[in-house]
Design a protein around this motif. Structure first.
Motif: not given
Length: 714
Positions: A426-446
Motif C-alpha cells: 500500500m505504501g507503494y501505491y500511495y507513494a506512486t499516487l503522490e508522485g514520488h520517484e519510482p525507485e522510492i515507491a519500489a523500495a517501500i514495496r520491496d
C-alpha cells in the motif's frame, strides 16, 4: 491380518487444526500399538470438518508372548531376599527358579518369566480412552451436564466438573472396529465419559444426517461418500481446484492461484460445491491486492482475472447442494462482499487524502519495543543506515534516506490496519499516487523482502539499501538488548531477517563488510546495551555465520568449509566468503586437494604433539644451513616450494582470485609428500628437530591463509 478403523466424530473442527490433529491421532494410536508389541503394516489418518479418522492395516490379532529372564539373589541368601524375589517373579517356590554358576560371583537364582501376549482388542480398548482424554488440541472445551460441578442443580448424575472430557468441539460419537477382510469386524468396547464406542458414523449434516453402520474402511469411505462426505482432504482440495478452474474457464475467466486458500476451504466443507458470484465493477478502482485480501480473508472466496486484470467475479465454495442451484448462497456472499468492499473503498479513499510524510508524527507515540524506543526512533535509525549503505549498493544517498523515512508510513493507514498483509504494497501505491520517484515507491514495496525462502529479494539499488538497513537495525537492536532467538523460539523473526540480509547480498552480488556497519548501528543502542558492544557485535557476526551455513547447506555446500573460512580473521564479506568456499570445495575434490589436506593434518598433528610436549609453539624461522636430511634436499625443496606458494597465494588473495590461490597450493603436494616419505621430523639433534618443526609450521601458515584447514572434516 485384521484392520483397525477409528473415527472420532464431533462438531466442526477449525480448518487450521485438522492436519495436525490427524497426524496426532495417527501417532498416538500407532505408538500405543508398537509399545504393546503390535507391529502393523500401514496407517493413514484423515480429517473432515466433523471427524478425525484413522485406518491401520495389518494389525496382529494379539501381541507376541514375551520371555523374560530375571536375576535373583545368591544361593543361600536370607529368606527375606528370597521371598521378595519370588513375589517379583511370580513364583510359588524357589524350586521353580534355575541356579546359575558365576565364576566370580558364585551361584545365584534366575527366574524364567513368560508374559503371554494380549488381544489387540484389549490393547486398543485400554489405550483409546487415555488417547482421547490427553489429545493435544491447541484449544479445547468442556460441554454438557457432565462438565458441571458436582452438586449444582444443572449437573448430571456423576458430573465431573473440570475433570470431564475436553475436546476441540463437543465430541458426539466414537467408531472403533477391528477384524479381517473376510469376516465381520468386531466393535472394540470402550467408553469415554458417556460416549460408548460403536460401529456407527454420520454423513453430511444437512444432506444425509442419518446414522451409517460401518464394517471396515472400504465401506466406511463409500458409505460416507453416498452420504455426501468426502473423507480425504486432498481429494476435496483437488475437487475445489478443478471445479473452480472449470467454472471460471467456462465463463471466460482465469482463477487466480491460491493453494493455501484451497487447502483452508477444503477444511471447511465435507461436500464441496463450487459457485460463482459477482460484485459492482466500481470496486475495481481499489488496488487488486486489497480486493483479493477482502474477499479472501472475510469470505474465503477466490478472485478471478481476465487478460491479466482482476474482474468483478469471484468463486465461492458451498458445503451443500441447494434446491435453487445456490442462488441464495451466492446472493448472501455477494451482500457480505459488497459491504466489505465498501469498507475497503472508504479506507482507500481516506488514506489517499493524507500524504505519507504527514503521518510521521503518529509514529512518535507508537512504541516499537519498550527497550528500543518508538517507531519514529527506529525509522530515524533505518534512514541514517540506508544513507550510509547507499554508495555500497549503488544507490543515491538522498533517495535511499527518503525511501527509508517513508517505508513504514503505510503502517498508519486504514487499509494496512485492516489488512496487515498489504504493508509495503500500500505504501507503494500511495507513494506512486503522490508522485514520488519510482525507485522510492519500489523500495517501500520491496524492503520487507524476502519474507520466506520462496520470496524474491529486492533487486533495485534503493530498495536494497532500505531492506538491508531495516533488517540490520532489527538484528542489532535485539542483540543489543539480549533478545536473541533461543531453540525453536524466534518471536521477532530474527533468523528470517539474517537470512534476508544474506540472500540480498549474495543474489545481488554485493560487496558489503558487515563489521564496518554493525558498530555504527550498535552505537545507536548504547543506553540499552546488555553487555560489551564488541562482544555483542562478534556474537551477531557468529549468528550470520550460522545462518550462512544453513543457506549454503540448503544449496549443497559443506558446513565445515564455512567454519574453515569463518575461522580466518575479518571474514565478514559474505560474497567473498561464498566464493572462497566454492573455490575451496572445488580444490578439495581434486587428488591434489585430498592429499594436501591429509599432509596438512599430518603436519598439524605432529606439531600439536611436540608443542604440547615442549610447552611452546614452533613458529620460528627456518635455518637453511640445518637442512641436511639425506643429501637429496627434500627439506630445501619443501622450503623453496613454501616460499613460492606463500607469495603466489598472497598475490592471488589480494586479487580475490581464490581459484588461483588454490592452484598455488596444489604445487605443494609433491614436495610435502616427498618430505614425509624421506625425512624424520623428530631427529636426535635438537636443533635439526626444531628446524623441521618450524618448517611444518610454515605448511600450516601458508595453507591457513586461504582457510583454517584444521576445521575441515573428513
Amino acid at each position: 491380518m485384521p484392520d483397525l478403523l477409528i473415527e472420532l466424530f464431533s462438531e466442526e473442527i477449525p480448518a487450521r487444526m485438522q492436519p495436525r490433529a490427524a497426524d496426532d491421532l495417527k501417532k498416538a494410536v500407532t505408538d500405543a500399538l508398537v509399545e504393546a508389541g503390535l507391529v502393523y503394516e500401514a496407517a493413514k489418518a484423515y480429517a473432515t470438518p466433523r471427524r478425525l479418522a484413522l485406518s491401520v492395516t495389518g494389525v496382529p490379532i494379539k501381541s507376541p508372548d514375551l520371555r523374560e529372564e530375571r536375576k535373583g539373589p545368591r544361593v543361600g541368601a536370607p529368606d527375606k531376599a528370597l521371598d521378595g524375589f519370588l513375589r517379583g517373579a511370580g513364583l510359588s517356590s524357589i524350586d521353580a527358579a534355575r541356579v546359575i554358576e558365576d565364576p566370580k560371583k558364585g551361584a545365584f537364582y534366575v527366574a524364567d518369566i513368560l508374559k503371554p501376549g494380549r488381544a489387540a482388542t484389549d490393547i486398543v480398548a485400554e489405550a483409546m480412552p487415555d488417547i482421547v482424554r490427553r489429545f493435544p488440541w491447541p484449544k479445547s472445551m468442556r460441554w454438557g451436564a457432565l462438565s458441571a460441578p458436582e452438586g449444582r442443580e444443572d449437573a448430571a448424575e456423576g458430573a465431573k466438573g473440570t475433570s470431564s472430557l475436553r475436546w476441540v468441539r463437543p465430541l458426539q460419537s466414537i467408531l472403533c472396529t477391528f477384524g479381517p477382510e473376510t469376516e465381520d469386524p468386531e466393535i472394540i468396547p470402550f467408553e469415554v465419559d458417556d460416549i460408548v464406542a460403536d460401529n456407527v458414523t454420520y454423513g453430511h449434516r444437512f444432506l444425509s444426517p442419518n446414522p451409517i453402520s460401518v464394517r471396515r474402511f472400504e465401506d466406511y469411505v463409500t458409505g460416507l461418500e453416498r452420504a455426501h462426505v468426502i473423507l480425504d482432504a486432498e481429494r476435496r482440495a483437488d475437487i475445489i481446484r478443478h471445479d473452480a478452474e472449470t467454472l471460471a474457464f467456462a465463463q471466460g475467466f482465469e482463477l487466480v492461484p491460491d493453494d493455501a486458500l484451497i487447502k483452508e476451504v477444503a477444511g471447511l466443507v465435507e461436500w464441496p460445491v463450487v459457485l460463482m458470484g459477482g460484485f459492482d465493477a466500481a470496486f475495481l478502482d481499489i488496488p487488486d491486492e486489497v480486493i483479493r485480501a477482502t474477499i479472501r480473508a472475510n469470505q474465503k472466496c477466490f478472485v478471478l482475472r481476465k487478460a491479466g486484470a482482476l474482474t468483478n467475479r469471484f468463486i465461492l465454495v458451498a458445503n451443500t447442494v441447494a434446491d435453487d442451484a445456490g442462488a441464495q448462497i451466492i446472493a448472501g456472499n455477494e451482500r457480505v462482499i459488497a459491504a466489505r468492499l465498501s469498507d475497503a473503498k472508504f479506507f482507500w479513499e481516506t488514506d489517499k487524502a493524507i500524504r505519507l510524510e504527514d503521518r510521521m508524527p503518529k509514529f512518535e507515540t507508537i512504541i516499537f519495543h519498550d527497550k528500543l524506543g518508538t517507531q519514529k526512533a527506529r525509522i530515524d535509525r533505518i534512514a541514517a543506515l540506508a544513507r550510509e549503505l547507499a554508495p555500497a549498493v549503488g544507490a543515491g544517498r538522498d533517495m535511499a534516506e527518503t525511501a527509508a523515512r517513508l517505508s513504514k508510513m503505510d503502517l498508519a493507514t486504514e487499509v494496512v490496519g485492516e489488512f496487515p498483509e498489504t504493508q509495503g504494497l500500500m505504501g507503494y501505491y500511495y507513494a506512486t499516487l503522490e508522485g514520488h520517484e519510482p525507485e522510492i515507491a519500489a523500495a517501500i514495496r520491496d524492503h520487507y523482502r524476502p519474507q520466506g525462502p520462496s520470496d524474491n529479494v529486492p533487486s533495485e539499488s534503493v530498495a536494497i539499501a532500505v531492506a538491508l538497513a531495516d533488517k540490520l537495525d532489527l538484528l542489532v537492536g535485539f542483540w543489543a538488548i539480549d533478545e536473541k532467538p533461543t531453540g525453536s523460539k524466534d518471536p521477532y523473526a530474527l533468523r528470517r531477517a539474517a537470512l534476508g540480509v544474506i540472500r540480498t547480498v549474495l543474489e545481488n552480488e554485493l560487496r558489503l563488510r558487515l563489521s564496518s556497519h554493525i558498530p555504527g548501528v550498535m552505537a545507536e543502542f548504547v543506553p540499552s546495551l546488555q553487555g560489551d558492544a564488541s562482544a555483542i557485535a562478534a556474537d551477531l557476526l557468529a549468528f550470520f555465520a550460522d545462518r550462512l551455513k544453513v543457506q549454503l547447506r540448503d544449496h549443497g555446500a559443506r558446513h565445515d568449509l564455512v567454519d574453515a573460512v569463518f575461522a580466518l580473521p575479518g571474514q565478514d564479506d559474505l560474497l567473498m566468503i561464498v566464493r572462497r568456499i566454492e573455490a575451496l570445495a572445488a580444490f578439495l575434490e581434486t587428488d591434489d586437494g585430498v592429499n594436501l589436506l591429509a599432509a596438512y593434518r599430518r603436519a598439524v598433528n605432529i606439531l600439536r604433539i611436540e608443542e604440547k610436549k615442549d610447552g611452546r609453539r614452533f613458529d620460528g624461522g627456518v635455518d637453511v644451513a640445518l637442512m641436511k636430511s639425506d643429501g637429496i634436499g627434500h627439506e630445501d625443496k619443501l622450503f623453496e616450494a613454501l616460499g613460492a606458494a606463500r607469495g603466489a597465494v598472497e598475490a592471488s588473495l589480494k586479487l580475490e582470485d581464490f581459484a588461483a590461490a588454490m592452484q598455488a597450493l596444489s604445487a605443494l603436494r609433491a614436495p610435502v609428500d616427498a618430505f614425509f616419505d624421506h625425512v624424520t621430523v623428530n631427529a636426535e639433534d635438537a636443533y635439526i628437530r626444531e628446524n623441521r618443526l618450524n618448517l611444518l609450521n610454515q605448511i600450516r601458515q601458508v595453507m591457513d591463509q586461504i582457510a583454517v584447514f584444521d576445521r575441515i572434516e573428513g
